[in-house]
Design a protein around this motif. Sequence first.
Motif, PDB file in Angstrom:
ATOM      1  N   ALA A 159     144.478 -23.631  68.671  1.00 28.26           N
ATOM      2  CA  ALA A 159     143.012 -24.598  69.019  1.00 28.26           C
ATOM      3  C   ALA A 159     142.374 -24.743  67.820  1.00 28.26           C
ATOM      4  O   ALA A 159     141.731 -25.678  67.637  1.00 28.26           O
ATOM      5  CB  ALA A 159     142.458 -23.637  70.111  1.00 28.26           C
ATOM      6  N   ASP A 160     142.339 -23.566  66.795  1.00 29.26           N
ATOM      7  CA  ASP A 160     141.565 -23.566  65.525  1.00 29.26           C
ATOM      8  C   ASP A 160     142.128 -24.709  64.504  1.00 29.26           C
ATOM      9  O   ASP A 160     141.564 -25.231  64.051  1.00 29.26           O
ATOM     10  CB  ASP A 160     141.476 -22.342  65.035  1.00 29.26           C
ATOM     11  CG  ASP A 160     140.834 -21.315  65.760  1.00 29.26           C
ATOM     12  OD1 ASP A 160     139.989 -21.599  66.755  1.00 29.26           O
ATOM     13  OD2 ASP A 160     140.932 -20.083  65.564  1.00 29.26           O
ATOM     14  N   GLU A 161     143.442 -24.644  64.843  1.00 26.99           N
ATOM     15  CA  GLU A 161     144.375 -25.653  63.938  1.00 26.99           C
ATOM     16  C   GLU A 161     143.922 -27.181  64.157  1.00 26.99           C
ATOM     17  O   GLU A 161     143.647 -27.999  63.535  1.00 26.99           O
ATOM     18  CB  GLU A 161     145.594 -25.304  63.822  1.00 26.99           C
ATOM     19  CG  GLU A 161     146.135 -24.180  63.210  1.00 26.99           C
ATOM     20  CD  GLU A 161     147.424 -23.805  63.374  1.00 26.99           C
ATOM     21  OE1 GLU A 161     148.162 -24.480  63.969  1.00 26.99           O
ATOM     22  OE2 GLU A 161     147.782 -22.914  62.528  1.00 26.99           O
ATOM     23  N   ALA A 162     143.850 -27.438  65.635  1.00 31.03           N
ATOM     24  CA  ALA A 162     143.530 -28.607  65.924  1.00 31.03           C
ATOM     25  C   ALA A 162     142.061 -29.146  65.801  1.00 31.03           C
ATOM     26  O   ALA A 162     141.755 -30.286  65.440  1.00 31.03           O
ATOM     27  CB  ALA A 162     143.723 -28.864  67.606  1.00 31.03           C
ATOM     28  N   ALA A 163     141.157 -28.109  65.949  1.00 34.22           N
ATOM     29  CA  ALA A 163     139.884 -28.287  65.520  1.00 34.22           C
ATOM     30  C   ALA A 163     139.387 -28.882  64.153  1.00 34.22           C
ATOM     31  O   ALA A 163     138.949 -29.576  63.549  1.00 34.22           O
ATOM     32  CB  ALA A 163     138.822 -27.137  65.969  1.00 34.22           C
TER      33      ALA A 163
END
Length: 188
Positions: A159-163
Amino acid sequence: MPLPFTPGWREARERERRARLVVDALRREPEEADVAWLADAAANGDLDHARWELRYARAALGLVVAQRDALADRTVADLSAGVLGALGADPNIAIDRQELAERQFNERLLAYREAMTLRGGAIPAADRVGRCLLAFASDGARTAGAPLAYAIELLQRYADEAAESLRAAYGEAQLPEDVKPSVIRGIS
């Protein structure tokens, strides 16, 4: 269809370029160590199944994060089209299995979206999301203890990488310091 080089055409090309940057990040292969972990923790040693679950999870979480964080309404539609297009063109999916792969992805997308956005209840959202991964990877996986803790950590990383890929492709929202985000959205 807009004529070439018109403002509408240029805007469509720019939206497509930005979406492709994010989709490429969401389609990155999972780390082999994570595949091995999930195969051992939940997929009964099946590395291929574990790899697919991690691929689905990264893409699904990316779309959920985009729905939450996107600066423009069209972003999620552009990304959804890009992810489904990439899934349809994936050389790892046999032509006769593409419909199945799309259906499986959509099931995971719905489950992860619900797990992340459901409010209330005794189980925190991070636990619900981790349990989704473990449940999809097996028919009755253990959903507590060490496997759950690492599933939560891994999916938070996704999720952090996507953000981060969204911010890199589309920019970051800039709000005036004296204005609450709820005012911008028209919420009182």
